[in-house]
Design a protein around this motif. Sequence first.
Motif, short mmCIF file in Angstrom:
data_model
loop_
_atom_site.label_atom_id
_atom_site.label_comp_id
_atom_site.label_asym_id
_atom_site.label_seq_id
_atom_site.Cartn_x
_atom_site.Cartn_y
_atom_site.Cartn_z
N LYS A 26 -28.03 17.21 52.32
CA LYS A 26 -28.34 15.96 51.95
C LYS A 26 -29.16 15.00 53.00
O LYS A 26 -29.02 15.09 54.12
N ARG A 41 -36.71 11.85 42.70
CA ARG A 41 -36.17 10.90 41.76
C ARG A 41 -34.88 11.87 40.94
O ARG A 41 -35.15 13.03 41.00
N GLY A 42 -33.93 11.15 40.62
CA GLY A 42 -32.84 11.67 39.60
C GLY A 42 -31.56 12.08 40.36
O GLY A 42 -31.20 12.06 41.34
N ARG A 43 -30.86 12.72 39.46
CA ARG A 43 -29.37 13.01 39.75
C ARG A 43 -29.04 14.42 38.97
O ARG A 43 -29.44 14.34 37.59
N ARG A 85 -26.20 17.45 38.12
CA ARG A 85 -25.05 18.25 38.18
C ARG A 85 -25.28 19.93 37.89
O ARG A 85 -25.47 20.25 36.67
N GLU A 130 -23.27 18.58 42.68
CA GLU A 130 -24.15 17.63 42.65
C GLU A 130 -25.31 17.27 43.45
O GLU A 130 -24.96 17.47 44.77
N PHE A 131 -26.38 16.97 43.17
CA PHE A 131 -27.55 16.64 44.16
C PHE A 131 -28.31 15.62 43.36
O PHE A 131 -28.36 15.40 42.23
N GLY A 132 -29.13 14.87 44.22
CA GLY A 132 -29.97 13.97 43.91
C GLY A 132 -31.03 13.36 44.71
O GLY A 132 -31.69 14.22 45.63
N ASP A 145 -32.47 14.63 48.56
CA ASP A 145 -31.72 15.95 48.77
C ASP A 145 -32.66 17.24 48.59
O ASP A 145 -33.42 17.15 47.93
N VAL A 181 -29.78 12.02 35.64
CA VAL A 181 -31.02 10.87 35.68
C VAL A 181 -32.11 11.60 35.81
O VAL A 181 -32.17 12.67 36.72
N VAL A 189 -35.67 13.62 36.34
CA VAL A 189 -35.81 14.40 37.94
C VAL A 189 -37.27 14.41 38.16
O VAL A 189 -38.17 14.71 37.00
N LYS A 240 -39.38 16.31 41.35
CA LYS A 240 -38.96 16.87 42.46
C LYS A 240 -40.36 17.91 42.89
O LYS A 240 -41.09 18.03 42.16
#
Length: 112
Positions: free
Chosen positions: A26, A65-67, A69, A80-82, A85, A101, A103, A105
């Motif tokens: 995190k 950006r994003g979220r 699971r 979960e990560f976003g 992270d 949301v 992503v 990356k």
Amino acid sequence: MGTASTIPDAMEATTRAPGLSITVEKNPPEARLLQLGVKSWPKWGCPPGRFPLKFDAALTCYLVRGRVRAAVKGSRESVEFGAGDLVFFPKGLSCTWDVVVGVDKHYNFDPS
């Protein structure tokens, strides 16, 4: 007093499957991102949706950006990560990403 053990904070976001796990770091410090060379890694993005994935190589990614699971195949647990992270997926892991949301990356595959 019982013998209950506590899980260190850094390990709370680890999901275990038989021998394989997703590890989430995190909000790592900028120095860690520079050490890994994250900003020189390729970028990839996707819209919200569900995506089954199998990793034929170890993957490290940093979410800009994003979220997400992620549910590990063969396990009832999910992680979960976003945005912010750093996430590690070992070679051979199968999971399903539920992208909540969209992503963006940076990613790096380690074929070894």
